[in-house]
Design an enzyme around this catalytic site. Structure first.
Site, mmCIF file in Angstrom:
data_model
loop_
_atom_site.group_PDB
_atom_site.id
_atom_site.type_symbol
_atom_site.label_atom_id
_atom_site.label_comp_id
_atom_site.label_asym_id
_atom_site.label_seq_id
_atom_site.Cartn_x
_atom_site.Cartn_y
_atom_site.Cartn_z
ATOM 1 N N PRO A 172 22.938 -22.586 -22.816
ATOM 2 C CA PRO A 172 21.710 -23.190 -23.359
ATOM 3 C C PRO A 172 20.871 -23.978 -22.366
ATOM 4 C CG PRO A 172 23.569 -24.580 -23.897
ATOM 5 C CD PRO A 172 24.128 -23.412 -23.131
ATOM 6 N N CYS A 173 21.217 -24.001 -21.068
ATOM 7 C CA CYS A 173 20.559 -24.986 -20.205
ATOM 8 C C CYS A 173 19.069 -24.722 -20.010
ATOM 9 C CB CYS A 173 21.268 -25.093 -18.859
ATOM 10 S SG CYS A 173 21.219 -23.622 -17.893
ATOM 11 N N GLY A 174 18.597 -23.496 -20.242
ATOM 12 C CA GLY A 174 17.173 -23.230 -20.067
ATOM 13 C C GLY A 174 16.381 -23.174 -21.357
#
Lengths: 243, 372
Positions: A190-192
């Protein structure tokens, strides 16, 4: 920091692409309602609430996840070329099955595709408190219940996703413990997410009363995340949400 | 920016080690007599799979044919490799067991319980992903981690592998993970110094800037009413542990924010005074939900008594009695049980793991767990 939503709307002028747990619950309800109404060809979408426990009950009313299970997909038709004369027929049939997404399997097809039977997917959408965004968890198995390894998963997702997977092994799809089920599931990292959600909403037509409906968040999110698996959402799911 | 030096407590944390006595599982012993256990000092801030190169020589001559898929268990519980060794020890050994007796397997990986681990690479990437997550929590993005050069990334990882705190600080300071940058560091150091002089002074000066702190909470549930932690039953499956990966949000209200405040923010039901309105102490929000405290109390009451439509007094009673069904027996961080009054700034600055998460183990005594 996330902006507090006002009257179920996100003020996109100073928004960082994230939502709160409460907003996630709101968006999830809207998503499930529209999915079940407009996506009849696919399995139902339901909300699974967190079981109540003595020391976690204060947040349990908003905690839980969205679930769509037993979605059937087929491996890429490359395997069909082994059968020579049946090549064209096999491709055509698979293409037809995929577009309809029904789970009817012809006996002859089953015999031919013994080594490449249909792949079944369970999808869960879970709120991630660190990144403040939804995260797609999934697991994959054969019709006989055998769990698929990542190499097998690669065969049933679109080619462009498989390429991405190969390039960024550690950061695109990883196995993590499911936050509610306590066992390994695959997950899209999910980091982006907040950045592409911010970009996505910045193209929404401006509204005089300031903001985009929170209910729209998950539908927009899935329009991107679902593409990893070739899952498209009907246009009605977006257009039916007023501002 | 001025170079940051390690605090005394950080040095102790980085030098912290747990004596392990590692036995090979009997199903993998092919020689008589069975091999002697391996005695190893494991860094608290390290990870079990990183010990395999040291362990393997003890057992390689007795292993059955096949390829290695290494995993560890404690009393039948497969151990999650991505949790730091010290945290596993704090969580699973109610009474510290020295040496800690673990069983190692080289075959039969339980893929339905443990995520796959391909040796050091898996551990490294789990670490990097956690660091990115921490950076996102603190800064709102993980650009500093993503933009780390290859050499810095390697140096950072090597510093963790080798327990080299000075090298770690040199590289990690580039990530700017302190709240408010230098200002935060200076304030924290001031706080640390003052804490040695006077608790009252520490309270006065240990204000913390608004922001989010990366925390991973492990809540272990024990059903019996035990007086000594020695009598706590073993954890035989991971469903008895609630893993709460949730940042603590701190608001700049000028008050001293304590460790107790942080735990209370994540486990509000375990602190009974929450049910009493107390405007002088504002709790940080765990979520942005708009439910009022009264509404939450009411919901709690309804959860316990579905038919109850009582007044606020009765709701308060329900809320209080709920608190009495569960209470905190123990809170451990890096093997110590800090007082809840300690300024949270000190805890964060000194007891954090290298991936920039504060790992807190909590033992909760629960009577008659509610089943719905």
């Amino acid at each position: 920091m996330a902006t507090l939503s006002n009257q179920g709307k996100i003020d996109i002028s100073c928004w960082d692409g994230t939502i709160s747990q409460h907003e996630f619950h709101t968006a999830a309800s809207a998503f499930a309602e529209r999915w079940n109404k407009f996506n009849a060809a696919l399995p139902q979408c339901s909300w699974v609430a967190r079981p109540i426990s003595p020391y976690l009950s204060s947040t349990s009313k908003d905690e839980g996840y969205l679930s769509v299970e037993n979605v059937i997909m087929f491996p890429t038709p490359a395997a069909e070329s082994c059968y020579g004369g049946d090549d064209k027929e096999g491709e055509e049939e698979l293409s037809c099955s995929r577009s309809q997404e029904d789970d009817f399997i012809d006996g002859a097809t089953m015999l031919q595709n013994h080594d490449d039977a249909s792949h079944h997917y369970d999808f869960h959408v879970v709120y991630n408190a660190s990144y403040r965004v939804p995260v797609l968890y999934f697991r994959a198995y054969c019709s006989d219940g055998r769990t698929l390894v990542l190499d097998d998963v690669e065969k049933s997702i679109p080619a462009i996703s498989a390429k991405l997977l190969m390039l960024s092994k550690w950061t695109f799809i990883t196995q993590e413990d499911h936050p509610y089920l306590n066992c390994p599931w695959y997950t899209l990292h999910p980091c982006g997410t907040s950045e592409w959600m911010k970009m996505l909403f910045s193209h929404e037509p401006a509204v005089d009363d300031g903001g985009v409906a929170v209910a729209k968040y998950l539908v927009s999110w899935f329009s991107v995340a679902g593409q990893v698996f070739g899952l498209k959402i009907p246009f009605e799911m977006l257009s039916s949400i007023g501002n | 920016m001025g170079s940051k030096t390690a605090t005394e407590a950080q040095k102790y944390v980085w030098e912290g080690a747990i004596p392990l006595q590692i036995h090979l599982h009997e199903s993998e012993v092919t020689t008589l007599p069975p091999p002697s256990p391996a005695l190893i000092l494991a860094p608290r801030i390290g990870y079990l799979p990183l010990l395999v190169p040291q362990i393997k020589p003890f057992f390689s001559s007795t292993l059955p044919p096949g390829s290695d898929t290494v995993w560890f268990e404690y009393q039948g519980l497969p151990l999650k490799w991505y949790i730091p060794t010290g945290v596993l020890y704090d969580l699973l050994c109610a009474e510290p067991e020295r040496p800690w007796n673990l069983t190692v397997h080289f075959r039969g990986y339980p893929g339905n319980i443990l995520t796959p681990c391909e040796g050091e690479d898996s551990v490294k990437w789990s670490f990097i992903n956690s660091l990115k997550e921490a950076a996102y929590i603190v800064n709102g993005n993980c650009k500093n981690v993503m933009n780390m050069s290859q050499s810095d990334q390697s140096e950072l990882w090597r510093s963790v592998l080798n327990g080299n705190l000075e090298a770690y600080i040199r590289v990690s300071s580039k990530l700017k993970l302190g709240l408010g940058g230098d200002d935060f560091s200076i304030k924290l150091n001031t706080s640390s110094l003052k804490y040695r002089q006077s608790a009252a002074d520490a309270e006065a000066s240990a204000t913390i800037k608004a922001g989010r702190i990366p925390i991973r909470l492990y809540v272990r549930r024990v059903n019996e009413d035990f007086d000594d932690v020695e009598d706590a039953p073993l954890v035989d499956n991971w469903d008895k542990v609630s893993y709460i990966n949730h940042p603590v949000e701190i608001h700049d209200n000028g008050k001293c924010f304590t460790l107790g405040d942080a735990v209370k923010a994540l486990l509000p039901e375990l602190f009974p005074d929450k049910s009493l309105p107390n405007d002088s102490m504002s709790l940080p929000q765990v979520e942005d939900g708009e439910g009022s405290a009264l509404e939450e109390a009411s919901d709690t009451g309804r959860a316990r008594s579905p038919e109850d439509t009582g007044e606020s007094v009765r709701e308060c009673q329900d809320s209080c009695s709920l608190s009495e069904t569960a209470d905190v027996k123990l809170i451990r961080i890096q093997g110590i049980e800090p007082k809840l009054e300690i300024p949270f700034a000190w805890v964060v600055n000194n007891l954090m793991n290298p991936e920039h998460f504060l790992h807190i183990s909590v033992y909760v005594r629960v009577q008659e767990p509610i089943t719905v």
